[in-house]
Scaffold this motif. Sequence first.
Motif, PDB file in Angstrom:
ATOM      1  N   LEU A  35      18.941  78.364 -42.853  1.00 15.81           N
ATOM      2  CA  LEU A  35      19.418  78.106 -41.504  1.00 15.81           C
ATOM      3  C   LEU A  35      20.366  76.907 -41.579  1.00 15.81           C
ATOM      4  N   TYR A  36      21.611  77.131 -41.209  1.00 13.44           N
ATOM      5  CA  TYR A  36      22.631  76.090 -41.215  1.00 13.44           C
ATOM      6  C   TYR A  36      22.766  75.525 -39.803  1.00 13.44           C
ATOM      7  N   ILE A  37      22.610  74.224 -39.651  1.00 14.51           N
ATOM      8  CA  ILE A  37      22.794  73.579 -38.352  1.00 14.51           C
ATOM      9  C   ILE A  37      24.262  73.176 -38.256  1.00 14.51           C
ATOM     10  N   ASP A  38      24.994  73.884 -37.398  1.00 14.18           N
ATOM     11  CA  ASP A  38      26.430  73.674 -37.292  1.00 14.18           C
ATOM     12  C   ASP A  38      26.808  72.494 -36.402  1.00 14.18           C
ATOM     13  N   TYR A  39      26.076  72.297 -35.311  1.00  7.42           N
ATOM     14  CA  TYR A  39      26.495  71.307 -34.320  1.00  7.42           C
ATOM     15  C   TYR A  39      25.314  70.953 -33.428  1.00  7.42           C
ATOM     16  N   ALA A  45      24.424  62.752 -19.788  1.00  7.41           N
ATOM     17  CA  ALA A  45      23.265  62.209 -19.063  1.00  7.41           C
ATOM     18  C   ALA A  45      22.052  61.988 -19.967  1.00  7.41           C
ATOM     19  N   LEU A  46      21.990  62.674 -21.110  1.00  4.61           N
ATOM     20  CA  LEU A  46      20.832  62.566 -22.002  1.00  4.61           C
ATOM     21  C   LEU A  46      21.100  61.696 -23.222  1.00  4.61           C
ATOM     22  N   ARG A  47      22.336  61.275 -23.413  1.00  8.22           N
ATOM     23  CA  ARG A  47      22.658  60.474 -24.597  1.00  8.22           C
ATOM     24  C   ARG A  47      21.978  59.119 -24.524  1.00  8.22           C
ATOM     25  N   GLY A  48      21.444  58.698 -25.655  1.00  5.30           N
ATOM     26  CA  GLY A  48      20.752  57.418 -25.722  1.00  5.30           C
ATOM     27  C   GLY A  48      19.308  57.461 -25.253  1.00  5.30           C
ATOM     28  N   THR A  49      18.808  58.662 -24.953  1.00  3.38           N
ATOM     29  CA  THR A  49      17.429  58.791 -24.459  1.00  3.38           C
ATOM     30  C   THR A  49      16.467  59.311 -25.516  1.00  3.38           C
ATOM     31  N   GLY A  50      16.979  59.629 -26.697  1.00  8.42           N
ATOM     32  CA  GLY A  50      16.130  60.201 -27.742  1.00  8.42           C
ATOM     33  C   GLY A  50      16.006  61.713 -27.671  1.00  8.42           C
ATOM     34  N   THR A  51      16.726  62.321 -26.757  1.00  9.54           N
ATOM     35  CA  THR A  51      16.629  63.775 -26.583  1.00  9.54           C
ATOM     36  C   THR A  51      17.081  64.536 -27.819  1.00  9.54           C
ATOM     37  N   ALA A  52      18.187  64.122 -28.429  1.00 10.80           N
ATOM     38  CA  ALA A  52      18.674  64.827 -29.623  1.00 10.80           C
ATOM     39  C   ALA A  52      17.646  64.745 -30.753  1.00 10.80           C
ATOM     40  N   GLY A  53      16.991  63.611 -30.884  1.00 11.61           N
ATOM     41  CA  GLY A  53      15.941  63.472 -31.896  1.00 11.61           C
ATOM     42  C   GLY A  53      14.753  64.374 -31.612  1.00 11.61           C
ATOM     43  N   LYS A  54      14.376  64.480 -30.339  1.00 13.75           N
ATOM     44  CA  LYS A  54      13.290  65.395 -29.969  1.00 13.75           C
ATOM     45  C   LYS A  54      13.681  66.839 -30.233  1.00 13.75           C
ATOM     46  N   LEU A  55      14.940  67.161 -29.982  1.00 15.94           N
ATOM     47  CA  LEU A  55      15.447  68.503 -30.288  1.00 15.94           C
ATOM     48  C   LEU A  55      15.337  68.778 -31.781  1.00 15.94           C
ATOM     49  N   MET A  56      15.773  67.832 -32.592  1.00 16.37           N
ATOM     50  CA  MET A  56      15.709  68.019 -34.044  1.00 16.37           C
ATOM     51  C   MET A  56      14.265  68.144 -34.527  1.00 16.37           C
ATOM     52  N   GLN A  57      13.360  67.340 -33.971  1.00 13.55           N
ATOM     53  CA  GLN A  57      11.959  67.435 -34.390  1.00 13.55           C
ATOM     54  C   GLN A  57      11.391  68.802 -34.033  1.00 13.55           C
ATOM     55  N   GLY A  58      11.707  69.280 -32.835  1.00  8.64           N
ATOM     56  CA  GLY A  58      11.236  70.607 -32.430  1.00  8.64           C
ATOM     57  C   GLY A  58      11.801  71.698 -33.314  1.00  8.64           C
ATOM     58  N   LEU A  59      13.071  71.580 -33.666  1.00  8.07           N
ATOM     59  CA  LEU A  59      13.720  72.542 -34.562  1.00  8.07           C
ATOM     60  C   LEU A  59      13.005  72.566 -35.914  1.00  8.07           C
ATOM     61  N   VAL A  60      12.762  71.395 -36.468  1.00 11.69           N
ATOM     62  CA  VAL A  60      12.075  71.305 -37.767  1.00 11.69           C
ATOM     63  C   VAL A  60      10.668  71.889 -37.667  1.00 11.69           C
ATOM     64  N   ASP A  61       9.975  71.613 -36.575  1.00 11.18           N
ATOM     65  CA  ASP A  61       8.627  72.151 -36.392  1.00 11.18           C
ATOM     66  C   ASP A  61       8.649  73.679 -36.365  1.00 11.18           C
ATOM     67  N   ILE A  62       9.625  74.248 -35.677  1.00 10.11           N
ATOM     68  CA  ILE A  62       9.741  75.719 -35.611  1.00 10.11           C
ATOM     69  C   ILE A  62      10.052  76.293 -36.981  1.00 10.11           C
ATOM     70  N   ILE A  63      11.014  75.715 -37.666  1.00 10.82           N
ATOM     71  CA  ILE A  63      11.431  76.238 -38.975  1.00 10.82           C
ATOM     72  C   ILE A  63      10.332  76.061 -40.024  1.00 10.82           C
ATOM     73  N   SER A  64       9.490  75.057 -39.872  1.00 13.37           N
ATOM     74  CA  SER A  64       8.419  74.848 -40.849  1.00 13.37           C
ATOM     75  C   SER A  64       7.438  76.019 -40.880  1.00 13.37           C
ATOM     76  N   ARG A  66       8.470  79.122 -40.766  1.00 17.27           N
ATOM     77  CA  ARG A  66       9.257  80.261 -41.238  1.00 17.27           C
ATOM     78  C   ARG A  66       9.603  80.071 -42.713  1.00 17.27           C
ATOM     79  N   PRO A  67       9.903  81.165 -43.396  1.00 19.31           N
ATOM     80  CA  PRO A  67      10.308  81.032 -44.800  1.00 19.31           C
ATOM     81  C   PRO A  67      11.803  80.718 -44.919  1.00 19.31           C
ATOM     82  N   GLN A  68      12.236  79.650 -44.233  1.00 20.43           N
ATOM     83  CA  GLN A  68      13.640  79.260 -44.237  1.00 20.43           C
ATOM     84  C   GLN A  68      13.775  77.804 -44.656  1.00 20.43           C
ATOM     85  N   LYS A  69      14.924  77.495 -45.218  1.00 21.89           N
ATOM     86  CA  LYS A  69      15.256  76.098 -45.469  1.00 21.89           C
ATOM     87  C   LYS A  69      16.398  75.729 -44.526  1.00 21.89           C
TER      88      LYS A  69
END
Length: 86
Positions: A35-39, A45-64, A66-69
């Motif tokens: 799985l390639y993360i393109d962007y 309104a959400l910048r600086g709130t930690g939202t992008a980090g929460k998104l990335m953590q959720g993404l990693v949790d989902i992919i963990s 699955r048999p994907q890197k």
Amino acid sequence: MTSPLVIDNTDKSRFELVVDGETAYADYHVTGDTLYIDYVFAPEALRGTGTAGKLMQGLVDIISNRPQKIVPICGYAAAWLKRHRL
């Protein structure tokens, strides 16, 4: 109060996190077992709130479950994964 939930919107090929009516997302594409993360995008309104980090953590949790890197193309995703992955 429940935590926001990251979802895999396969129709749009992106992971999404909705906070206060605003959607942060990570566009991706899949080739084989990779799985390639393109962007990664967070609305102003959400910048600086930690939202992008929460998104990335959720993404990693989902992919963990699955048999994907994950291979980051996006600079933010690459930096986040470098700081947070085991």
